[in-house]
Scaffold this motif. Structure first.
Motif, PDB file in Angstrom:
ATOM      1  N   ALA A  95      66.412 112.326  78.954  1.00  0.00           N
ATOM      2  CA  ALA A  95      67.868 112.231  79.026  1.00  0.00           C
ATOM      3  C   ALA A  95      68.287 112.585  80.443  1.00  0.00           C
ATOM      4  N   THR A  96      69.348 111.970  80.928  1.00  0.00           N
ATOM      5  CA  THR A  96      69.879 112.303  82.245  1.00  0.00           C
ATOM      6  C   THR A  96      71.363 112.615  82.117  1.00  0.00           C
ATOM      7  N   ALA A  97      71.870 113.449  83.020  1.00  0.00           N
ATOM      8  CA  ALA A  97      73.288 113.822  83.029  1.00  0.00           C
ATOM      9  C   ALA A  97      73.653 114.273  84.427  1.00  0.00           C
ATOM     10  N   VAL A  98      74.922 114.186  84.759  1.00  0.00           N
ATOM     11  CA  VAL A  98      75.369 114.663  86.066  1.00  0.00           C
ATOM     12  C   VAL A  98      75.313 116.187  86.124  1.00  0.00           C
ATOM     13  N   ASP A  99      75.814 116.832  85.078  1.00  0.00           N
ATOM     14  CA  ASP A  99      75.960 118.289  85.077  1.00  0.00           C
ATOM     15  C   ASP A  99      75.131 118.941  83.980  1.00  0.00           C
ATOM     16  N   PHE A 100      74.562 120.100  84.281  1.00  0.00           N
ATOM     17  CA  PHE A 100      73.940 120.919  83.248  1.00  0.00           C
ATOM     18  C   PHE A 100      75.058 121.616  82.484  1.00  0.00           C
ATOM     19  N   SER A 101      75.161 121.320  81.215  1.00  0.00           N
ATOM     20  CA  SER A 101      76.256 121.838  80.398  1.00  0.00           C
ATOM     21  C   SER A 101      75.808 121.878  78.944  1.00  0.00           C
ATOM     22  N   ARG A 102      76.634 122.470  78.111  1.00  0.00           N
ATOM     23  CA  ARG A 102      76.322 122.480  76.684  1.00  0.00           C
ATOM     24  C   ARG A 102      76.301 121.061  76.131  1.00  0.00           C
ATOM     25  N   ALA A 103      77.253 120.230  76.572  1.00  0.00           N
ATOM     26  CA  ALA A 103      77.278 118.842  76.112  1.00  0.00           C
ATOM     27  C   ALA A 103      76.016 118.100  76.525  1.00  0.00           C
ATOM     28  N   ALA A 104      75.537 118.349  77.740  1.00  0.00           N
ATOM     29  CA  ALA A 104      74.312 117.692  78.197  1.00  0.00           C
ATOM     30  C   ALA A 104      73.119 118.159  77.386  1.00  0.00           C
ATOM     31  N   ALA A 105      73.050 119.471  77.122  1.00  0.00           N
ATOM     32  CA  ALA A 105      71.942 120.010  76.330  1.00  0.00           C
ATOM     33  C   ALA A 105      71.962 119.431  74.920  1.00  0.00           C
ATOM     34  N   GLU A 106      73.134 119.410  74.304  1.00  0.00           N
ATOM     35  CA  GLU A 106      73.236 118.884  72.947  1.00  0.00           C
ATOM     36  C   GLU A 106      72.988 117.380  72.909  1.00  0.00           C
ATOM     37  N   GLY A 107      73.433 116.670  73.945  1.00  0.00           N
ATOM     38  CA  GLY A 107      73.198 115.237  74.014  1.00  0.00           C
ATOM     39  C   GLY A 107      71.723 114.916  74.167  1.00  0.00           C
ATOM     40  N   ALA A 108      71.028 115.703  74.982  1.00  0.00           N
ATOM     41  CA  ALA A 108      69.593 115.502  75.157  1.00  0.00           C
ATOM     42  C   ALA A 108      68.852 115.764  73.851  1.00  0.00           C
ATOM     43  N   ALA A 109      69.227 116.852  73.175  1.00  0.00           N
ATOM     44  CA  ALA A 109      68.585 117.183  71.905  1.00  0.00           C
ATOM     45  C   ALA A 109      68.848 116.104  70.859  1.00  0.00           C
ATOM     46  N   ALA A 110      70.087 115.622  70.801  1.00  0.00           N
ATOM     47  CA  ALA A 110      70.438 114.589  69.823  1.00  0.00           C
ATOM     48  C   ALA A 110      69.685 113.295  70.073  1.00  0.00           C
ATOM     49  N   ALA A 111      69.391 113.011  71.335  1.00  0.00           N
ATOM     50  CA  ALA A 111      68.659 111.793  71.689  1.00  0.00           C
ATOM     51  C   ALA A 111      67.160 111.937  71.476  1.00  0.00           C
ATOM     52  N   GLY A 112      66.706 113.139  71.117  1.00  0.00           N
ATOM     53  CA  GLY A 112      65.281 113.377  70.933  1.00  0.00           C
ATOM     54  C   GLY A 112      64.527 113.482  72.236  1.00  0.00           C
ATOM     55  N   ALA A 113      65.229 113.855  73.321  1.00  0.00           N
ATOM     56  CA  ALA A 113      64.593 113.944  74.631  1.00  0.00           C
ATOM     57  C   ALA A 113      63.770 115.228  74.755  1.00  0.00           C
ATOM     58  N   ASP A 114      62.695 115.139  75.527  1.00  0.00           N
ATOM     59  CA  ASP A 114      61.872 116.309  75.846  1.00  0.00           C
ATOM     60  C   ASP A 114      62.166 116.809  77.262  1.00  0.00           C
ATOM     61  N   LEU A 115      62.888 115.986  78.040  1.00  0.00           N
ATOM     62  CA  LEU A 115      63.197 116.325  79.430  1.00  0.00           C
ATOM     63  C   LEU A 115      64.619 115.896  79.737  1.00  0.00           C
ATOM     64  N   LEU A 116      65.395 116.810  80.305  1.00  0.00           N
ATOM     65  CA  LEU A 116      66.756 116.540  80.762  1.00  0.00           C
ATOM     66  C   LEU A 116      66.762 116.599  82.286  1.00  0.00           C
ATOM     67  N   VAL A 117      67.150 115.511  82.933  1.00  0.00           N
ATOM     68  CA  VAL A 117      67.245 115.450  84.394  1.00  0.00           C
ATOM     69  C   VAL A 117      68.720 115.491  84.771  1.00  0.00           C
ATOM     70  N   VAL A 118      69.088 116.448  85.630  1.00  0.00           N
ATOM     71  CA  VAL A 118      70.484 116.621  86.017  1.00  0.00           C
ATOM     72  C   VAL A 118      70.610 116.674  87.531  1.00  0.00           C
ATOM     73  N   HIS A 119      71.818 116.395  88.005  1.00  0.00           N
ATOM     74  CA  HIS A 119      72.110 116.508  89.436  1.00  0.00           C
ATOM     75  C   HIS A 119      72.573 117.923  89.777  1.00  0.00           C
ATOM     76  N   HIS A 120      73.499 118.448  89.000  1.00  0.00           N
ATOM     77  CA  HIS A 120      73.952 119.835  89.164  1.00  0.00           C
ATOM     78  C   HIS A 120      73.206 120.678  88.143  1.00  0.00           C
ATOM     79  N   GLY A 121      72.310 121.529  88.622  1.00  0.00           N
ATOM     80  CA  GLY A 121      71.378 122.204  87.747  1.00  0.00           C
ATOM     81  C   GLY A 121      71.869 123.486  87.108  1.00  0.00           C
TER      82      GLY A 121
END
Length: 261
Positions: free
Chosen positions: A46-72
């Protein structure tokens, strides 16, 4: 696409090499690279611009094992892991999601970078750098011969796709852009306006900037187009997702969280 098992170490090493993570200078709080490990396997990204709760939950919902963000995960120094910070980590740890962040290394990358990709979106061809930081040019610059209003219109259409509204300093009828610079994110500052004068630029495309940059720009006869911090930095992480799919066969998804800014 069927799941593909990739080693987290192999994925991180490939990202570090491609983005020159260890070589590119950055702000002290950026902590580029792997910021949170998992058990060692990546099947989906999963990728996202910002590290946030929404990004974390979105990655988990997508079944991702890795979240890549620009703002860490790290910017303001040591902080207690409570409240929103705890909720973010709880979600990631519960689903074994690793986090990889790339700030200036991703901004300046010649093919995956936010600045190079924004230039392409606007139909502009870079021939040099812009927005000097220590030993690197974070942004890009180039020559053109087109109405500045047309660049603004293209930037407006781009920003609108990501929930943003374009702003710009006054553009006189018939004004033409001859030399331009791009610096995504918080790209307008006293330093970049000064540099624009030194490089002979007449038009800047940035994400955002403080009020005084509009005043400074008018006095320097530079048009500044503010296309949105969030919008201008959606490009790089999505390009990284596509690159990982091409390199490792990993399916990926973008977790959008537009701020309107």
């Amino acid at each position: 696409m069927s799941p593909v098992d990739a080693s987290l170490r192999d994925v991180v090493d490939a990202l570090d090499a491609e983005l020159r993570t260890r070589d590119v200078p950055d702000y002290g709080g950026a902590v580029n690279g792997l910021q949170l490990a998992n058990a060692g396997v990546v099947r989906r990204v999963a990728t996202a611009v910002d590290f946030s709760r929404a990004a974390a939950e979105g990655a988990a919902a997508a079944g991702a094992d890795l979240l890549v963000v620009h703002h860490g995960m790290f910017w303001g120094g040591a902080q207690p892991i409570v409240g929103p910070a705890y909720e973010r980590l709880r979600t990631l740890l519960a689903r074994d999601v690793a986090v990889y962040a790339s700030h200036l290394p991703l901004d300046m990358h010649p093919t995956l970078g936010n600045n190079a990709l924004l230039a392409r979106e606007l139909g502009l061809v870079p021939d040099g750098g812009f927005a000097r930081y220590k030993t690197i040019d974070v942004g890009v610059s180039g020559e053109a011969d087109m109405e500045t209003a047309e660049i603004a219109a293209r930037a407006s259409a781009f920003a609108a796709r990501w929930g943003g509204a374009l702003r710009h300093t006054p553009i006189a009828p018939g004004r033409r852009t001859r030399r331009w610079g791009i610096c995504t994110g918080a790209g307008a500052s006293s330093d970049t306006l000064r540099e624009a004068g030194e490089r002979g630029l007449d038009t800047l495309v940035v994400g955002e900037g403080p009020h005084h940059t509009a005043v400074d720009a008018a006095e320097r006869d530079v048009t500044v187009i503010y296309a949105g911090h969030y919008a201008t930095e959606t490009l790089g992480v999505r390009a990284v997702g596509a690159w990982l799919e091409s390199r490792f066969g990993l399916p990926w998804t973008f977790v959008g969280e537009p701020t309107g800014l």
